[in-house]
Design a protein around this motif. Sequence first.
Motif, mmCIF file in Angstrom:
data_model
loop_
_atom_site.group_PDB
_atom_site.id
_atom_site.type_symbol
_atom_site.label_atom_id
_atom_site.label_comp_id
_atom_site.label_asym_id
_atom_site.label_seq_id
_atom_site.Cartn_x
_atom_site.Cartn_y
_atom_site.Cartn_z
ATOM 1 N N MET A 1 27.634 25.188 41.118
ATOM 2 C CA MET A 1 28.611 24.109 40.999
ATOM 3 C C MET A 1 29.722 24.273 42.025
ATOM 4 N N VAL A 2 30.536 23.254 42.133
ATOM 5 C CA VAL A 2 31.733 23.290 42.968
ATOM 6 C C VAL A 2 32.869 23.812 42.098
ATOM 7 N N GLY A 3 33.677 24.704 42.632
ATOM 8 C CA GLY A 3 34.798 25.226 41.862
ATOM 9 C C GLY A 3 35.503 26.355 42.581
ATOM 10 N N THR A 4 36.222 27.166 41.819
ATOM 11 C CA THR A 4 36.945 28.313 42.360
ATOM 12 C C THR A 4 36.288 29.586 41.861
ATOM 13 N N PHE A 5 35.976 30.486 42.795
ATOM 14 C CA PHE A 5 35.256 31.726 42.512
ATOM 15 C C PHE A 5 36.225 32.816 42.065
ATOM 16 N N TYR A 6 35.893 33.474 40.961
ATOM 17 C CA TYR A 6 36.667 34.628 40.501
ATOM 18 C C TYR A 6 35.719 35.779 40.220
ATOM 19 N N ARG A 7 36.070 36.970 40.694
ATOM 20 C CA ARG A 7 35.224 38.149 40.496
ATOM 21 C C ARG A 7 35.406 38.767 39.118
ATOM 22 N N ALA A 8 36.557 38.531 38.467
ATOM 23 C CA ALA A 8 36.854 39.139 37.173
ATOM 24 C C ALA A 8 37.212 38.060 36.151
ATOM 25 N N SER A 9 37.170 38.467 34.874
ATOM 26 C CA SER A 9 37.454 37.510 33.804
ATOM 27 C C SER A 9 38.935 37.196 33.657
ATOM 28 N N SER A 10 39.798 38.059 34.201
ATOM 29 C CA SER A 10 41.240 37.791 34.187
ATOM 30 C C SER A 10 41.888 38.516 35.360
ATOM 31 N N PRO A 11 43.062 38.067 35.795
ATOM 32 C CA PRO A 11 43.735 38.737 36.914
ATOM 33 C C PRO A 11 44.001 40.204 36.569
ATOM 34 N N GLY A 12 43.688 41.087 37.494
ATOM 35 C CA GLY A 12 43.908 42.513 37.289
ATOM 36 C C GLY A 12 42.773 43.218 36.571
ATOM 37 N N ALA A 13 41.813 42.473 36.041
ATOM 38 C CA ALA A 13 40.679 43.089 35.340
ATOM 39 C C ALA A 13 39.655 43.597 36.357
ATOM 40 N N LYS A 14 38.786 44.477 35.895
ATOM 41 C CA LYS A 14 37.720 45.029 36.721
ATOM 42 C C LYS A 14 36.727 43.918 37.076
ATOM 43 N N PRO A 15 36.247 43.872 38.346
ATOM 44 C CA PRO A 15 35.264 42.841 38.721
ATOM 45 C C PRO A 15 33.997 42.930 37.862
ATOM 46 N N LEU A 16 33.413 41.770 37.576
ATOM 47 C CA LEU A 16 32.182 41.732 36.784
ATOM 48 C C LEU A 16 31.016 42.356 37.541
ATOM 49 N N ALA A 17 31.011 42.238 38.872
ATOM 50 C CA ALA A 17 29.960 42.828 39.704
ATOM 51 C C ALA A 17 30.582 43.278 41.019
ATOM 52 N N ASP A 18 30.247 44.495 41.436
ATOM 53 C CA ASP A 18 30.793 45.045 42.671
ATOM 54 C C ASP A 18 29.638 45.606 43.506
ATOM 55 N N VAL A 19 29.876 45.787 44.791
ATOM 56 C CA VAL A 19 28.854 46.309 45.694
ATOM 57 C C VAL A 19 28.381 47.669 45.185
ATOM 58 N N GLY A 20 27.060 47.849 45.133
ATOM 59 C CA GLY A 20 26.459 49.091 44.670
ATOM 60 C C GLY A 20 26.203 49.138 43.172
ATOM 61 N N GLN A 21 26.694 48.160 42.437
ATOM 62 C CA GLN A 21 26.526 48.127 40.979
ATOM 63 C C GLN A 21 25.155 47.577 40.605
ATOM 64 N N GLN A 22 24.525 48.198 39.625
ATOM 65 C CA GLN A 22 23.259 47.705 39.098
ATOM 66 C C GLN A 22 23.542 46.536 38.154
ATOM 67 N N VAL A 23 22.785 45.463 38.290
ATOM 68 C CA VAL A 23 22.917 44.320 37.381
ATOM 69 C C VAL A 23 21.559 43.996 36.788
ATOM 70 N N LYS A 24 21.605 43.463 35.588
ATOM 71 C CA LYS A 24 20.385 43.049 34.903
ATOM 72 C C LYS A 24 20.278 41.540 34.977
ATOM 73 N N GLU A 25 19.084 41.026 34.847
ATOM 74 C CA GLU A 25 18.896 39.578 34.822
ATOM 75 C C GLU A 25 19.639 39.017 33.612
#
Length: 151
Positions: free
Chosen positions: A82-106
């Motif tokens: 979708m069109v919108g604004t991208f945020y890496r974390a759920s709130s300002p100052g919180a840890k990013p949901l996904a970072d380089v080198g992190q394992q993610v599951k489907e």
Amino acid sequence: MDLRKLKTLIDLVSESNVSELEITEADGKVRIVKSAPVTTVMAMAPAAVAPAVQPAASPVAAAAPAPAPAAAPTGHVVTSPMVGTFYRASSPGAKPLADVGQQVKEGQSVCIIEAMKIMNEIEADLAGTIGKVLVENGQAVEYGQPLFIIE
């Protein structure tokens, strides 16, 4: 029509799925039309101008940028739905949901895209390791724009 009211209407049209708005008041008539191709062309125009100037200065300089797209990172690309604004974390100052080198599951949330004041969690559509984050926090994103590379 009041300039502040006009600006508010333009902002509302640009942030919504409405493509055209027409308002008639006693003191005048305003028609606002949003055209996606014009926005896309405007975004591409600066990139199209730069290469046109560089070859005139030096033919060798034009050959140098060509290998960069060929050296694009390999892996699965997670794109914006979708069109919108991208945020890496759920709130300002919180840890990013996904970072380089992190394992993610489907199905794991990797970012949030805010669209029309609604926070939408974007999930990984493939298990793997985050190889690269392609968008800056707080940046506006378009539909289909690459967000992450999963290796």
